[in-house]
Design a protein around this motif. Structure first.
Motif, mmCIF file in Angstrom:
data_model
loop_
_atom_site.group_PDB
_atom_site.id
_atom_site.type_symbol
_atom_site.label_atom_id
_atom_site.label_comp_id
_atom_site.label_asym_id
_atom_site.label_seq_id
_atom_site.Cartn_x
_atom_site.Cartn_y
_atom_site.Cartn_z
ATOM 1 N N GLY A 1 0.817 -1.209 0.000
ATOM 2 C CA GLY A 1 0.000 0.000 0.000
ATOM 3 C C GLY A 1 0.846 1.253 0.000
ATOM 4 N N THR A 2 1.889 1.266 0.838
ATOM 5 C CA THR A 2 2.761 2.433 0.900
ATOM 6 C C THR A 2 3.410 2.689 -0.447
ATOM 7 O OG1 THR A 2 3.405 1.316 2.933
ATOM 8 C CG2 THR A 2 4.335 3.500 2.544
ATOM 9 N N VAL A 3 3.902 1.598 -1.067
ATOM 10 C CA VAL A 3 4.563 1.746 -2.360
ATOM 11 C C VAL A 3 3.593 2.340 -3.368
ATOM 12 C CG1 VAL A 3 5.576 0.485 -4.285
ATOM 13 C CG2 VAL A 3 6.236 -0.088 -1.955
ATOM 14 N N ALA A 4 2.350 1.838 -3.340
ATOM 15 C CA ALA A 4 1.364 2.336 -4.306
ATOM 16 C C ALA A 4 1.102 3.822 -4.080
ATOM 17 C CB ALA A 4 0.070 1.541 -4.185
ATOM 18 N N VAL A 5 0.969 4.205 -2.813
ATOM 19 C CA VAL A 5 0.708 5.619 -2.515
ATOM 20 C C VAL A 5 1.873 6.482 -2.985
ATOM 21 C CG1 VAL A 5 0.474 7.292 -0.649
ATOM 22 C CG2 VAL A 5 -0.848 5.160 -0.598
ATOM 23 N N LEU A 6 3.112 6.026 -2.629
ATOM 24 C CA LEU A 6 4.295 6.783 -3.050
ATOM 25 C C LEU A 6 4.367 6.873 -4.562
ATOM 26 C CD1 LEU A 6 7.060 5.550 -0.598
ATOM 27 C CD2 LEU A 6 6.133 7.851 -0.829
ATOM 28 N N PHE A 7 4.054 5.740 -5.246
ATOM 29 C CA PHE A 7 4.114 5.750 -6.706
ATOM 30 C C PHE A 7 3.209 6.833 -7.262
ATOM 31 C CE2 PHE A 7 1.992 4.641 -10.660
ATOM 32 C CZ PHE A 7 3.075 4.601 -11.512
ATOM 33 N N TRP A 8 1.973 6.886 -6.742
ATOM 34 C CA TRP A 8 1.042 7.869 -7.309
ATOM 35 C C TRP A 8 1.481 9.293 -7.021
ATOM 36 C CZ3 TRP A 8 -1.744 7.071 -11.229
ATOM 37 C CH2 TRP A 8 -2.222 5.792 -11.492
ATOM 38 N N ILE A 9 2.044 9.515 -5.818
ATOM 39 C CA ILE A 9 2.534 10.862 -5.506
ATOM 40 C C ILE A 9 3.626 11.268 -6.494
ATOM 41 C CG2 ILE A 9 3.809 12.240 -3.812
ATOM 42 C CD1 ILE A 9 2.391 10.634 -1.636
#
Lengths: 490, 166
Positions: free
Chosen positions: B3-11
């Motif tokens: 989840g963190t990776v996905a959030v960071l990716f979108w940012i």
């Protein structure tokens, strides 16, 4: 490490050229004298050695080098030998031209040799990554060389235009390579041929073709050619028209045939008709615009565009697998013939060029008027070269055109061959007009007597004799081109 | 973790694209250059998410650092006034260009969507200096050495261009 001894030995010509460039660049640092006559000698010897090492490898079987990044095959060897001949002639033309202008510097020859090393690498590159690096190594020195002399007709404009459009075309090529990688996950040409494709691969190929189209000056990517060819110092123009053209055309053929000419999914991309359309446009526009030029140098620039069109005919014929070897042979022969002819023709321009930058038209037709009375040998040689450019027998240019047209007809591209013949007829007019000026016009009144330079004269006479000899007995060169048409993994 | 990776990716992804749009849309070239810096930083973040630490560091040091400083130097040396920059106009060329760009984007997106998801984990030393070095001096020797010659050619060429009038 995958750099084995035989692989390093195979790229000996590139190593020689790079080494020679280092020696010449350093000579400027350590030998501070004003006598620089040794520089063209060193450059000439290095290019002859590189030619010899290509010739020595001529009978080697085709093989991959450095784990499939490059290849040692007929195409690389024949093309490399052609580039070395073009380099040698450029050095001869340049030696006389620079000496007269007191502009001899080691950097000039060093950049020529580095660019030639890039060309030789481009000729054998079988991976889009290496193709890109080699294109840059070929182009970056020519950007700098275009601005080598700061006097004369708008040199800064020429150099800047060449640099910007060259960088733009490199970016297009890189984008195409990235799309091909995205579509297939491969950068090696054989990997792309074996992998699947889809519309993304087609887009990638379109960008690759556009990038290479700039380099070979194919219409509609030719806009820079006349200005850059006219504005650059004449020896540099010589090198652009013979070396860059040879290397970029061979690279174009290798990419199209190896990556997109197989039986895999990538092979189904129908690039033949696209290349045919480019060829028709290039032949027509190059020849038509050349008609109206009074500046001989600009005329030769448009003629260079027109010749790119004839070469594209050969590339289009190579789309047909059955006549691929024949078309490749025609392309290689044409490139070798054009190298000899164009180098000589630009040598004639360099010989007659006025030194005073004040003149509005240093390459006007009037400069050529009455040359036959003052210097009959130079006039005869120039006339021979122009006849070869026009494709009149017996000359190398005629045989080259014949081979390309035969390949086109065998590939079923009869309309394309008809267009090529018709545009050649148009070409006759502007080439023969120069011959008329050479022989039938009185010299202009206040004509500056051109300075004798044995190097430029030697280049002019040698190319004229070679063009005539190849025209009378093309066997040796066409056999070499047949051997050169053996493409690794093609 | 995912989840963190996905959030960071979108940012990072949104920042990178916004930076790119900013480069094209900015009226003031200096603003455009600063947008490019932002885009470069976001790209470095994306490289980190892909386990490519060395490339991420190089991206920041070389591109966001050295290259952009040069860009800004040149822009400030030129010191262009709004009058010299001219006003943006809409021509046929721009419309065709936008259509082509949209077409290529659609092509890339449709191809990526159609790709089968292959989440193979990277090797443990992937992206480290040692792994990249081994690749450069192993598989990519020829291209790497050719690049070094290319840099030499660029230096000699720069000397020729910068040298006094011949």
């Amino acid at each position: 490490m995958n750099a084995s001894g035989p692989d390093v030995l195979a790229i000996l010509p590139e190593l020689l050229l790079t080494g020679g460039a280092l020696v010449l660049a350093l000579s400027e640092v350590f030998l501070r004298g004003e006598r620089r006559g040794y520089q063209p000698v060193v450059a000439g010897v290095v290019s002859a050695l590189a030619f010899a090492s290509f010739a020595a490898n001529a009978s080697e079987p085709a093989r991959a080098l450095f784990g499939g990044f490059a290849a040692q095959d007929g195409l690389a060897i024949f093309g490399g030998a052609t580039v070395c001949v073009g380099l040698f002639l450029t050095v001869l033309v340049g030696a006389g031209f620079l000496r007269v202008r007191a502009a001899e510097r080691g950097e000039f020859y060093a950049l020529l040799l580095l660019s030639a090393a890039g060309m030789c690498l481009l000729l054998r590159a079988t991976d889009l990554l290496l193709v890109f690096v080699a294109i840059e190594l070929m182009s970056v020195p020519t950007y700098a060389l275009a601005t080598y002399l700061r006097t004369g007709q708008r040199p800064a404009e020429a150099a800047f235009k060449y640099f910007l459009l060259g960088a733009f075309s490199s970016a297009l090529f890189l984008y195409g390579a990235a799309l091909c990688y995205g579509a297939t996950g491969q950068t090696s040409l054989r990997g792309i041929a074996a992998a699947g494709g889809g519309p993304l691969l087609v887009a990638g190929l379109a960008f690759l073709l556009a990038g290479l189209g700039f380099k070979v000056a194919a219409v509609p990517f030719h806009m820079w050619t006349p200005d850059v060819y006219e504005g650059s110092p004449t020896p540099v123009t010589t090198f652009m028209s013979v070396g860059v053209k040879t290397a970029a055309f061979v690279a174009m053929l290798r990419i199209l045939v190896t990556a997109f000419g197989g039986t895999g999914l990538a092979g189904t991309v129908a690039w033949g008709p696209v290349v045919q359309a480019l060829a028709v446009l290039t032949m027509a526009i190059g020849n038509l615009f050349a008609l109206t030029q009074r500046s001989v140098k600009r005329m030769l620039a448009y003629s260079s565009v027109a010749h790119a069109g004839y070469l594209l005919v050969a590339v289009a014929a190579a789309a047909n697998g059955a006549v691929r070897a024949e078309a490749t042979q025609g392309l290689l022969f044409y490139l070798a013939a054009y190298t000899l002819t164009a180098a000589g023709a630009f040598g004639a321009v360099a010989m007659l060029e006025r030194r005073s930058g004040a003149s509005a038209q240093p390459w006007d037709l009037d400069q050529f008027a009455g040359l036959a009375r003052r210097r009959p040998w130079a006039a005869a040689a120039t006339a021979m070269l122009l006849l070869s450019l026009a494709g009149i027998p017996p000359s190398a240019g005629f045989v080259g055109k014949l081979l390309v047209l035969r390949a086109a007809v065998d590939a079923g591209l009869v309309p394309l061959a008809v267009v090529a013949v018709l545009t050649s007829v148009v070409g006759l007019y502007y080439y023969l007009r120069v011959v008329v000026y050479l022989y039938m016009q009185p010299p202009a009144e206040a004509q500056e007597i051109p300075v004798h330079s044995w190097a430029t004269d030697a280049a002019l006479l040698a190319t004229a004799v070679a063009v005539l000899a190849v025209g009378i007995g093309p066997g040796l060169l066409s056999d070499a081109a047949t051997a050169g048409a053996k493409l690794f993994g093609g | 973790m995912q989840g963190t990776v996905a959030v960071l990716f979108w940012i990072f992804a949104v920042l990178a694209v916004a930076g790119g749009v900013g480069v094209v849309a900015a009226k003031n070239p200096v603003h455009g250059a600063m947008s490019l810096v932002g885009s470069f930083f976001a790209l470095a973040g994306l490289y980190l998410l892909l386990d490519a630490q060395l490339i991420a560091a190089l991206q920041v040091i070389v591109y966001a650092g050295a290259v952009m400083v040069l860009f800004l130097f040149v822009l400030m040396l030129l010191n262009l006034t709004p009058a010299e920059l001219g006003s943006p106009r809409f021509g046929v060329g721009k419309v065709v260009g936008a259509l082509c760009a949209a077409g290529v984007t659609a092509l890339v997106v449709s191809t990526l969507v159609a790709l089968p998801v292959r989440a193979t984990p990277a090797a443990t030393d992937f992206g480290t200096v040692a792994a990249v070095g081994r690749l450069l001096y192993g598989k990519f020797t020829l291209a790497f050495e050719a690049t070094s010659v290319l840099l030499l050619a660029a230096i000699v060429g720069a000397v020729v261009v910068a040298k006094g009038k011949i």
